[in-house]
Write a protein that holds these residues in place. Structure first.
Motif, PDB file in Angstrom:
ATOM      1  N   ASP B 154       0.726  -1.133   0.087  1.00  0.00           N
ATOM      2  CA  ASP B 154      -0.009   0.014   0.190  1.00  0.00           C
ATOM      3  C   ASP B 154       0.844   1.347  -0.075  1.00  0.00           C
ATOM      4  O   ASP B 154       1.776   1.394   0.925  1.00  0.00           O
ATOM      5  CB  ASP B 154      -0.861   0.075   1.213  1.00  0.00           C
ATOM      6  CG  ASP B 154      -1.660   1.160   1.368  1.00  0.00           C
ATOM      7  OD1 ASP B 154      -1.991   1.992   0.213  1.00  0.00           O
ATOM      8  OD2 ASP B 154      -2.204   1.434   2.376  1.00  0.00           O
ATOM      9  N   PHE B 155       0.828   2.027  -1.181  1.00  0.00           N
ATOM     10  CA  PHE B 155       1.580   3.025  -1.149  1.00  0.00           C
ATOM     11  C   PHE B 155       0.885   4.320  -1.144  1.00  0.00           C
ATOM     12  O   PHE B 155       1.363   5.653  -1.301  1.00  0.00           O
ATOM     13  CB  PHE B 155       2.308   3.341  -2.513  1.00  0.00           C
ATOM     14  CG  PHE B 155       3.441   2.079  -2.735  1.00  0.00           C
ATOM     15  CD1 PHE B 155       4.527   2.161  -2.099  1.00  0.00           C
ATOM     16  CD2 PHE B 155       3.034   1.030  -3.566  1.00  0.00           C
ATOM     17  CE1 PHE B 155       5.387   1.051  -2.225  1.00  0.00           C
ATOM     18  CE2 PHE B 155       3.985   0.000  -3.747  1.00  0.00           C
ATOM     19  CZ  PHE B 155       5.036  -0.127  -3.227  1.00  0.00           C
ATOM     20  N   SER B 156      -0.327   4.368  -0.660  1.00  0.00           N
ATOM     21  CA  SER B 156      -1.538   5.659  -0.586  1.00  0.00           C
ATOM     22  C   SER B 156      -0.922   6.660   0.414  1.00  0.00           C
ATOM     23  O   SER B 156      -1.034   7.900  -0.034  1.00  0.00           O
ATOM     24  CB  SER B 156      -2.803   5.159  -0.098  1.00  0.00           C
ATOM     25  OG  SER B 156      -2.656   4.628   1.172  1.00  0.00           O
ATOM     26  N   ALA B 157      -0.059   6.322   1.591  1.00  0.00           N
ATOM     27  CA  ALA B 157       0.369   7.406   2.474  1.00  0.00           C
ATOM     28  C   ALA B 157       1.358   8.062   1.649  1.00  0.00           C
ATOM     29  O   ALA B 157       1.413   9.521   1.874  1.00  0.00           O
ATOM     30  CB  ALA B 157       0.966   6.880   3.596  1.00  0.00           C
ATOM     31  N   GLY B 158       2.141   7.316   1.026  1.00  0.00           N
ATOM     32  CA  GLY B 158       3.140   8.355   0.042  1.00  0.00           C
ATOM     33  C   GLY B 158       2.843   8.868  -0.787  1.00  0.00           C
ATOM     34  O   GLY B 158       3.090   9.998  -1.264  1.00  0.00           O
ATOM     35  N   LYS B 159       1.782   8.404  -1.578  1.00  0.00           N
ATOM     36  CA  LYS B 159       1.127   9.115  -2.732  1.00  0.00           C
ATOM     37  C   LYS B 159       0.505  10.439  -2.345  1.00  0.00           C
ATOM     38  O   LYS B 159       0.595  11.555  -2.859  1.00  0.00           O
ATOM     39  CB  LYS B 159      -0.138   8.222  -3.132  1.00  0.00           C
ATOM     40  CG  LYS B 159      -0.533   8.983  -4.692  1.00  0.00           C
ATOM     41  CD  LYS B 159      -1.525   7.867  -5.407  1.00  0.00           C
ATOM     42  CE  LYS B 159      -1.930   8.630  -6.497  1.00  0.00           C
ATOM     43  NZ  LYS B 159      -2.992   7.654  -7.428  1.00  0.00           N
ATOM     44  N   LYS B 160      -0.113  10.269  -0.973  1.00  0.00           N
ATOM     45  CA  LYS B 160      -0.887  11.484  -0.455  1.00  0.00           C
ATOM     46  C   LYS B 160       0.420  12.704  -0.185  1.00  0.00           C
ATOM     47  O   LYS B 160       0.126  13.914  -0.678  1.00  0.00           O
ATOM     48  CB  LYS B 160      -1.414  11.225   0.785  1.00  0.00           C
ATOM     49  CG  LYS B 160      -2.666  12.064   1.005  1.00  0.00           C
ATOM     50  CD  LYS B 160      -3.514  11.619   2.254  1.00  0.00           C
ATOM     51  CE  LYS B 160      -4.263  12.582   2.819  1.00  0.00           C
ATOM     52  NZ  LYS B 160      -4.595  12.265   4.156  1.00  0.00           N
ATOM     53  N   LEU B 161       1.472  12.209   0.373  1.00  0.00           N
ATOM     54  CA  LEU B 161       2.710  13.146   0.788  1.00  0.00           C
ATOM     55  C   LEU B 161       3.257  13.779  -0.627  1.00  0.00           C
ATOM     56  O   LEU B 161       3.388  14.812  -0.866  1.00  0.00           O
ATOM     57  CB  LEU B 161       3.739  12.253   1.302  1.00  0.00           C
ATOM     58  CG  LEU B 161       3.367  11.916   2.762  1.00  0.00           C
ATOM     59  CD1 LEU B 161       4.450  10.977   3.485  1.00  0.00           C
ATOM     60  CD2 LEU B 161       3.297  13.303   3.677  1.00  0.00           C
ATOM     61  N   TRP B 162       3.117  12.732  -1.481  1.00  0.00           N
ATOM     62  CA  TRP B 162       3.719  13.409  -2.905  1.00  0.00           C
ATOM     63  C   TRP B 162       2.937  14.574  -3.541  1.00  0.00           C
ATOM     64  O   TRP B 162       3.411  15.429  -3.771  1.00  0.00           O
ATOM     65  CB  TRP B 162       3.596  12.131  -3.932  1.00  0.00           C
ATOM     66  CG  TRP B 162       3.987  12.359  -5.468  1.00  0.00           C
ATOM     67  CD1 TRP B 162       2.997  12.833  -6.335  1.00  0.00           C
ATOM     68  CD2 TRP B 162       5.177  12.233  -6.048  1.00  0.00           C
ATOM     69  NE1 TRP B 162       3.599  13.210  -7.488  1.00  0.00           N
ATOM     70  CE2 TRP B 162       5.081  12.773  -7.290  1.00  0.00           C
ATOM     71  CE3 TRP B 162       6.454  12.216  -5.472  1.00  0.00           C
ATOM     72  CZ2 TRP B 162       6.141  12.949  -8.143  1.00  0.00           C
ATOM     73  CZ3 TRP B 162       7.472  12.271  -6.400  1.00  0.00           C
ATOM     74  CH2 TRP B 162       7.418  12.804  -7.796  1.00  0.00           C
TER      75      TRP B 162
END
Lengths: 216, 252
Positions: B154-162
């Motif tokens: 799950d990369f959703s947290a990173g995507k949000k930060l991106w």
């Protein structure tokens, strides 16, 4: 002002320059000194403060440059010693010019004036070479605190020498045309005072700026 | 110009005195320069040089300029300002002439007094050393980051930060923007393509480029998340992305 008041009773003894002891020949009856000489000495007093400030500022910022060549990296003791010697000797020839004028040998005075101006030109030539050399070693006016204080101080001194050279050549021309005669030797003497002063400023700069750098 | 008339007849030439003076000046100047070649006298360099300079000055003023036997008023108008100038130079000069301090160890120390290393950026003050000291290394090892990436789904947290921190320069889809951030969806990297390298680049930024250091804006966990997301973008090759910059790495 006690110094001036104390002077009056001693008016008739001592040195015999500048019309001393000839009441009717003295311009300024209150202080009994030639105006031109008094003006010159006063001007030189203000010059003491001028160069004093420049030298003090140089010291204040010494060793605080964050870039560019260091003083010890750019200074050449050989070249500066030669130019210093030339300027010192020009003070000697200047003294001879004044002495000749006061002795009534105006031709000699003119020649010594020209020699003095020539020595001054040689000194300025050395300085131009030095600035050129330093600039190519990466030291410009805006490079560092050393660059800006050094060029401002020595540049103003060089400008003084240049003005002196012009002044001496003008004196030599006036002597040559018979416009300055022996009885008006004070005119040459005044130019000489300025010249000697420029020389003593260099004595200080040479020792305090150049030699002390190598003494560290 | 109204001149003061000078009496030629009563004037006695000073030629001999002047010649003597010139010789003295030459000798003292030679001594000044010669002194520097006698290392044994080094502790006395500064006082000796100053004494000789003052002596030369006094000789020129006294002999060539005749201040000694001239009118008092000349001494007043010249020596008073000279005294002030000397006092000023002396006080400021204490910073460079420790020998002349009346008390203490003589050196006026200022906050700006820096060592040669500090001033010229060498040794421990070199650009590299400072960068190394300022840089914060990633808190995990390269192997651990690689393992972390392999186990992350799950990369959703990173995507949000991106979206919040990176998209303004690298574009929301990671394709990069001309003159700003490079394409993150190809397989080329300017500063290394491993998760460890990406964490390092995000943490410390790239000096001299638009990439700023995020260590003061994101915490370690957030940087890890965004780096993992960046790593996950590799090989997507979005349409309209910037062309390859830097070194090519293995596509997956």
């Amino acid at each position: 002002m006690s110094a001036i008041a104390a002077e009056a009773p001693h008016d008739d003894h001592g040195a015999d320059h500048g019309g001393h002891g000839h009441e009717e020949l003295v311009e300024n009856n209150y202080m009994k000194v030639p105006n031109v000489k008094l003006a010159l000495w006063t001007f030189l007093g203000s010059e003491c403060m001028f160069f004093g400030s420049l030298i003090a500022t140089y010291f204040f910022y010494l060793e605080k440059s964050i870039s560019g060549p260091l003083p010890a990296e750019v200074f050449s003791i050989e070249i500066t010693s030669i130019s210093t010697f030339v300027l010192l000797m020009s003070s000697f020839t200047m003294a001879l010019a004044v002495d000749s004028a006061k002795s009534g040998a105006m031709d000699k005075a003119r020649n010594w004036l020209v020699v003095t101006a020539l020595c001054g030109s040689v000194f300025v030539g050395f300085q131009v070479y030095e600035f050129y050399h330093f600039f190519h070693m990466g030291l410009a006016l805006q490079t560092s605190l050393f660059g800006s204080t050094f060029y401002t101080m020595t540049g103003f001194h060089g400008a003084h020498v240049t003005v002196g050279v012009i002044w001496l050549l003008m004196c030599a021309a006036l002597v040559n045309n018979g416009k300055i005669k022996a009885e008006r030797a004070v005119v040459i003497e005044s130019a000489g005072l300025y010249w000697h002063f420029v020389d003593i400023v260099w004595i200080i700069i040479f020792t305090f700026v150049y030699l002390l750098e190598f003494a560290k | 110009m109204s001149g003061i008339l000078h009496d030629v007849e009563s004037y006695h030439s000073h030629k001999k005195l002047y010649t003597k003076t010139a010789i003295i000046l030459t000798v003292v100047t030679a001594a000044e320069i010669g002194l520097l070649f006698v290392p044994a006298l080094k502790p006395f360099f500064t006082p000796m040089l100053v004494i000789m300079a003052v002596y030369k000055l006094a000789v020129v003023v006294g002999t060539f300029m005749h201040l000694g036997d001239d009118k008092n008023v000349f001494r007043l108008v010249f020596l008073a300002p000279m005294g002030m100038a000397v006092a000023m130079i002396y006080v400021v000069g204490l910073m460079v002439m420790p020998h002349f301090a009346p008390f203490g160890d003589g050196y006026v120390k200022l906050a700006t007094h820096k060592s040669k290393d500090e001033r010229y950026g060498t040794g421990e003050y070199s650009k590299e050393a400072i960068a190394a000291r300022d840089n914060k290394p990633p808190h995990l090892s390269a192997e651990k980051y690689t393992a972390l990436f392999a186990s992350t789904k799950d990369f959703s947290a990173g995507k949000k930060l991106w979206g919040a921190n990176c998209a303004s320069c690298h574009k929301a889809d990671g394709g990069g923007m001309p003159g700003l951030g490079p394409n993150m969806t190809d397989d080329c990297y300017l500063h290394g393509g491993s998760v460890y390298d990406i964490v390092n680049t995000v943490t410390n930024g790239v000096k001299g480029k638009a990439m700023i250091a995020f260590k003061s804006q994101l915490n370690e966990e957030e940087i890890d998340q965004v780096a993992l997301y960046v790593r996950s973008m590799r090989g997507k090759n979005v349409a309209g992305g910037k062309k390859c910059e830097g070194d090519k790495v293995a596509a997956k």
